[in-house]
Enzyme design. Sequence first.
Site, PDB file in Angstrom:
ATOM      1  N   HIS A 115      30.960  38.853 -13.997  1.00  0.00           N
ATOM      2  CA  HIS A 115      29.671  38.547 -13.386  1.00  0.00           C
ATOM      3  C   HIS A 115      28.590  39.554 -13.777  1.00  0.00           C
ATOM      4  CE1 HIS A 115      26.997  36.824 -10.407  1.00  0.00           C
ATOM      5  NE2 HIS A 115      26.812  38.002  -9.861  1.00  0.00           N
ATOM      6  N   ASP A 128      22.723  37.494 -11.723  1.00  0.00           N
ATOM      7  CA  ASP A 128      22.913  37.485 -10.277  1.00  0.00           C
ATOM      8  C   ASP A 128      21.615  36.987  -9.620  1.00  0.00           C
ATOM      9  OD1 ASP A 128      24.963  38.484  -8.133  1.00  0.00           O
ATOM     10  OD2 ASP A 128      23.083  39.383  -7.500  1.00  0.00           O
ATOM     11  N   TYR A 173      19.617  38.433   0.997  1.00  0.00           N
ATOM     12  CA  TYR A 173      20.547  37.338   1.265  1.00  0.00           C
ATOM     13  C   TYR A 173      20.076  36.504   2.454  1.00  0.00           C
ATOM     14  CZ  TYR A 173      23.980  39.124  -2.041  1.00  0.00           C
ATOM     15  OH  TYR A 173      24.610  39.513  -3.193  1.00  0.00           O
TER      16      TYR A 173
END
Length: 454
Positions: A431, A226, A372
């Site tokens: 993931h 990630d 983010y």
Amino acid sequence: MASKTTQGGLSVAVIVVLYSYIYYLLMKTPETPKLEKTWWGEGEEGEDDVGIYPFKIDVTNEELQDLELRLNISRPPTPPLETTQHEYGLNPKVLYEYLRILKTEYNFTERQDFLNQFPQFTTQIQGLTIHFLHIVPDNPEKLPVFPILLLHGWPSSVVEFYKMVPTLTAPTNQSFLLELVIPSLPGFGYSSAPRKPNCQSPHIAQVFLSLMRRLNHEKFYVHGSDWGGVVGADLATLFPKAVLGFHSNFCFSLRYISGVKVLLGSLYPPLMVREEFEDKLYPLLHLVRFYLAESGYLHIQGTKPDTIGACLNDSPEGLLSFVLEKLSVAANKDNIHLANAGLDKYNTTTLLDTILFYYWFPRTATTSARFYAENLSVKVIELGVHNLPVNREVLCGCAFFQHEFVYLPENILRDKFTNLVHYTTYKSGGHFVALEEGDLLVKDIISFVSKTLN
């Protein structure tokens, strides 16, 4: 007057020259940016305390009582729409099963002891307090030992590597050992958050380079998943002389030439991808629809992280719902249609360990969400690290698991990872494969390291 044949030949030549020039521009390696060592801590630049201090998680009785109070005054859930599962978000039935486990089965004392089983430390780098696990293997046979930096992402933590530690530090049939350094990303868990804006993944790569050097490791391996894969790739790109090898289960290329290749492949997929993986990438419209449907969290954290952070820091139910819903889709995009959201792929206790001890108690919902906003900004594009290839002197390895939502074929990945010596695909896993099938990931990491030594 030139003949039509001559004119046609000139036209073709012009087109060839034009396309060759465009290809040259796309493939041209931009200049590597020079990062200044910014002070990310509070206030004016100071002097780091370079000491390395033992650390243990220590949740207070007041924090436990506060959590219990919030859990006991919660409102009844809004009923889901009839005939739906998780298409509109996590179904309250699943959320309240996790809340039941949390209230009646989860043992905070035992779990805190579990999380404190490995040696943990903190140190200060560029004004940030960095929390990390440091596991040095027993080595009675004096085998070669190679350090490896393991990097997690969101909404994960160092906990995702816990069950991998015994195997990663055990002697292998390749006759080497791995020394593990597992830090919490800044703003996650017990690593302090930047107090200045624009602390992006290249800057965090710089911080972790300093961490490894402080531990006397001038050269080391890196594995990332990630966001950890992004930071790890930046570390390999910007500091190639320090990286013995880079491995990730989240490999992708944002180089401009890669984007052109993906678009060209949409006209004729066999040009870019093997038939068995064609549906992972094409048709592009299906992929775009999926990203739009499942990336709402990315948009809000990438634009207004403090808003969602205020909600998640104040409500344990909100935090559980938000995180579990993303873990569900990350395991398999079709999980939204299952009654249990596919969360049985994970260990329930492990998920609660991360959510409670690395997000709720340290109050990192806001600061982790800011990751983010910082990394989806125009300033990241201006920095240009995404368009730089990793130097060929860095050996790279990529593992693709069946339900990973980002897929690029090996030939496109080579645009970024120019010396890709290890590329594997698996028929299972998603993931967050470290949480799902850690044994597979361990084998892949060890296999990669082995190849780099041959």
